[in-house]
Design an enzyme around this catalytic site. Sequence first.
Site: not given
Length: 360
Positions: A83, A183, A188
């Site tokens: 990441k 969210g 979402g």
Amino acid sequence: MGVFASTDDPGSAGHEQVVFCQDRQSGLRAIIGIYSTALGPALGGTRFYPYASEAAALADVLDLSRGMAYKNALAGLDLGGGKAVIWGDPDQLRSESLLRAYGRFVQSLGGRYYTACDVGTFVADMDVIARETRYVTGRSVEHGGAGDSSVLTAWGVFQGMRAAAEHVWGTPSLRGRRVGVAGLGKVGRHLTGHLVDDGAEVLATDVDPRALAWARTNHPGVTLVDDTSALAAADIDVYAPCALGGALNDDTVPALRARVVAGAANNQLAHPGIEKQLADRGVLYAPDYVVNAGGVIQVADEIEGFNFDRAKLRATRIFDTTRQILRLADDEGVPPAVAADRLAERRMAEVGRLRAIHLR
């Protein structure tokens, strides 16, 4: 420019490599974390976020990269976990020079890390980064990529939620259930569409007024609540955290009335004791890195030449993986996250050891 890699920091224990990147002229400050390459090159998105400090940015990248290793393992991918975070406000700092500088740092790792979109970065950013490195996924369709990975992220979350619903209520459907979506960002919004189509009653919230306006326009039947605290305490069946991590904490869990938690956010548990609190309250937690793997499945498919139908089929199997983990958790008397960890660690160990078999 400069790259510094270290595994001496106690916070990076278990990580293969942590790289600090800086280009002062463009304002770039980034950290790339590679947790494991046991299954293959590390794959994970780049988060662009205004962290309060470098320590906060480092803590996030370490947690996120570890989660990606487990996510990729359970998704059946031949990829390790990594990441990256870019520290700063994307609305103020995003520029071609910053993104291209970042791309050069990614390229300097020689393929140990593939990047993609995450919070604060978009498909257009990946196209710019790709001008400096070949190790980019989540590019636009125009540039031969898979496009927005939130499409299959949301699809996978929906499949995991269906499996959790089957485990709790005996049917893999959200029809008639009240689902709270915390969210209304990229994921979402797609998830809300799937839930509405399935016949669920959706409650939602977001800190961005533009997201709320989107909901009013596109899904007027969705009930909007004031904030995340109000949503968590609402009379809902399923709670879906779809923003930043740490959504399940010592404040939200005691107020939670849902029977199931299944959402897209990474690292939803604020600390290890939270899952026990959920279990004690009779709340089934579908591990986030299991159900939100659709996005990484989508961008990983891009590496071998993207085919949406193939990627969606793989993401649909998140239903089966979630079902397997929930059954294993019951059989072994452990929380679902522990069962998921065991499966991921087993695959990393069993497949990773094959690297010791040298080929000519």
